[in-house]
Design a protein around this motif. Structure first.
Motif, mmCIF file in Angstrom:
data_model
loop_
_atom_site.group_PDB
_atom_site.id
_atom_site.type_symbol
_atom_site.label_atom_id
_atom_site.label_comp_id
_atom_site.label_asym_id
_atom_site.label_seq_id
_atom_site.Cartn_x
_atom_site.Cartn_y
_atom_site.Cartn_z
ATOM 1 N N MET A 1 -3.824 -20.460 -2.810
ATOM 2 C CA MET A 1 -2.871 -19.896 -1.868
ATOM 3 C C MET A 1 -2.622 -18.427 -2.179
ATOM 4 O O MET A 1 -2.522 -18.042 -3.345
ATOM 5 N N ASN A 2 -2.564 -17.620 -1.135
ATOM 6 C CA ASN A 2 -2.331 -16.176 -1.245
ATOM 7 C C ASN A 2 -3.485 -15.429 -1.924
ATOM 8 O O ASN A 2 -3.281 -14.354 -2.490
ATOM 9 N N HIS A 3 -4.688 -15.969 -1.852
ATOM 10 C CA HIS A 3 -5.843 -15.263 -2.411
ATOM 11 C C HIS A 3 -6.000 -13.920 -1.700
ATOM 12 O O HIS A 3 -5.819 -13.820 -0.482
ATOM 13 N N HIS A 4 -6.351 -12.890 -2.465
ATOM 14 C CA HIS A 4 -6.391 -11.522 -1.915
ATOM 15 C C HIS A 4 -7.386 -11.379 -0.763
ATOM 16 O O HIS A 4 -7.191 -10.556 0.142
ATOM 17 N N SER A 5 -8.447 -12.180 -0.736
ATOM 18 C CA SER A 5 -9.454 -12.046 0.324
ATOM 19 C C SER A 5 -8.919 -12.499 1.686
ATOM 20 O O SER A 5 -9.519 -12.182 2.723
ATOM 21 N N LEU A 6 -7.796 -13.212 1.714
ATOM 22 C CA LEU A 6 -7.216 -13.637 2.989
ATOM 23 C C LEU A 6 -6.691 -12.443 3.787
ATOM 24 O O LEU A 6 -6.476 -12.555 4.999
ATOM 25 N N ASN A 7 -6.493 -11.320 3.116
ATOM 26 C CA ASN A 7 -6.039 -10.113 3.825
ATOM 27 C C ASN A 7 -7.056 -9.650 4.864
ATOM 28 O O ASN A 7 -6.690 -8.977 5.842
ATOM 29 N N GLN A 8 -8.329 -9.997 4.659
ATOM 30 C CA GLN A 8 -9.374 -9.587 5.595
ATOM 31 C C GLN A 8 -9.751 -10.715 6.572
ATOM 32 O O GLN A 8 -10.633 -10.549 7.405
ATOM 33 N N ALA A 9 -9.086 -11.865 6.470
ATOM 34 C CA ALA A 9 -9.402 -13.013 7.331
ATOM 35 C C ALA A 9 -8.441 -13.086 8.518
ATOM 36 O O ALA A 9 -7.380 -12.460 8.520
ATOM 37 N N THR A 10 -8.830 -13.851 9.536
ATOM 38 C CA THR A 10 -8.012 -14.012 10.742
ATOM 39 C C THR A 10 -7.411 -15.414 10.775
ATOM 40 O O THR A 10 -8.150 -16.401 10.767
ATOM 41 N N PRO A 11 -6.086 -15.528 10.826
ATOM 42 C CA PRO A 11 -5.464 -16.863 10.857
ATOM 43 C C PRO A 11 -5.631 -17.523 12.217
ATOM 44 O O PRO A 11 -5.791 -16.851 13.238
ATOM 45 N N PHE A 12 -5.584 -18.858 12.228
ATOM 46 C CA PHE A 12 -5.659 -19.589 13.494
ATOM 47 C C PHE A 12 -4.297 -20.151 13.893
ATOM 48 O O PHE A 12 -4.107 -20.582 15.033
ATOM 49 N N ALA A 13 -3.335 -20.137 12.965
ATOM 50 C CA ALA A 13 -2.011 -20.687 13.256
ATOM 51 C C ALA A 13 -0.989 -20.088 12.287
ATOM 52 O O ALA A 13 -1.350 -19.467 11.281
ATOM 53 N N SER A 14 0.292 -20.287 12.607
ATOM 54 C CA SER A 14 1.348 -19.765 11.744
ATOM 55 C C SER A 14 2.596 -20.634 11.830
ATOM 56 O O SER A 14 2.752 -21.451 12.751
ATOM 57 N N PHE A 15 3.478 -20.445 10.874
ATOM 58 C CA PHE A 15 4.750 -21.164 10.827
ATOM 59 C C PHE A 15 5.810 -20.233 10.237
ATOM 60 O O PHE A 15 5.538 -19.475 9.308
ATOM 61 N N LYS A 16 7.013 -20.302 10.807
ATOM 62 C CA LYS A 16 8.115 -19.493 10.283
ATOM 63 C C LYS A 16 9.401 -20.315 10.248
ATOM 64 O O LYS A 16 9.659 -21.124 11.150
ATOM 65 N N LYS A 17 10.163 -20.082 9.219
ATOM 66 C CA LYS A 17 11.529 -20.600 9.140
ATOM 67 C C LYS A 17 12.445 -19.419 8.848
ATOM 68 O O LYS A 17 12.205 -18.665 7.908
#
Length: 264
Positions: A118-134
């Motif tokens: 979780m929170n791997h630095h390479s995710l900064n260059q990836a595109t998410p498909f979904a999100s969640f917020k509280k």
């Protein structure tokens, strides 16, 4: 005289035996030394293998967690209600980036060929498909305002099935279709330029919600399906529970609803 001759012969034989034994002893010594060298070489090779194995394990632990990214998320925020179902391509790995605390949390979900912590630095260059917020607000009023509830029953009336009526209007380049279900207001936006129409998607949503149950808003909920968008926020579901506002979003409409339905 004979005794002397015999004694001389015996001494000669003993000397010959002693001379014949020396090469054997030398050979034994050499064999022992060679065995010691082989053992040292084997020990070094085994040590190198163990070192290489430890390096591989360390590298793997940096890239992939045994429990998976979702387990990491729930362990990090055990008291936060969140989606338990994330519709996606199951041939890929679910990866997660999260920031915040128990009161205010933002999560991005990624579908990638490799499983990462979780929170791997390479995710900064990836595109998410979904999100969640509280988000937790100071007052119930602020939480209600943050939902952005909107409903318009003007325009052309449309039968969406299951005794539900929608109202369709056209604006600048877009067509909007609105309807209500309980404390939820729903809106589908379609592009006239792209030749889209909102009725088909609206009927799919109505049919799905006849079998599945969204969270009960306290007091309002808003669903916006934007057919003109294709990112992870194209289809957004937001609702209030007292001072808390939850938001789930997905790049596709029905999967966004599935996420909201799976909240626990």
């Amino acid at each position: 005289m004979k005794k002397l001759v015999i004694l001389s012969v015996l001494l000669g034989l003993l000397a010959a035996c002693s001379s014949n034994q020396s090469p054997s002893e030398n050979s034994t010594t050499k064999t022992t030394n060679n065995s010691s060298v082989a053992q040292n070489t084997s020990t070094k090779q085994e040590s190198n293998k163990q070192s290489s194995s430890k390096e591989s394990q360390t590298k793997a632990s940096e890239e992939k967690t045994p429990d998976g990214a979702f387990q990491e998320l729930t362990k990090a925020y055990p008291d936060v209600k969140m989606p338990r179902k994330l519709p996606r391509d199951e041939s890929l790995f679910l990866n997660i980036a999260a920031v915040g605390n128990q009161d205010k949390l933002s999560v991005l979900y990624y579908n990638l060929p490799q499983a990462l912590v979780m929170n791997h630095h390479s995710l900064n260059q990836a595109t998410p498909f979904a999100s969640f917020k509280k988000t937790t607000y100071d007052t119930v009023g602020k939480a209600k305002a943050a939902v952005g509830y909107q409903y318009d029953d003007g325009g052309q009336k449309v039968d969406l099935g299951h005794s539900i009526a929608g109202y369709q209007q056209s604006g600048t380049g877009s067509t909007y279709l609105s309807w209500k279900e309980g404390n939820w207001s729903l809106l589908v936006r379609a592009s006239n330029v792209l030749g889209q129409e909102p009725v088909t998607t609206a009927k799919e949503v109505v049919n799905y919600l006849e079998e599945a149950f969204l969270p009960i808003p306290k007091s309002v909920g808003q669903i916006i399906i934007d057919l003109t968008a294709s990112n992870q926020e194209a289809n957004t579901i937001t609702w209030q529970e007292d001072k808390v506002v939850y938001t789930v979003s997905h790049e596709d409409p029905l999967p966004a609803l599935e996420m909201a339905v799976s909240m626990e």
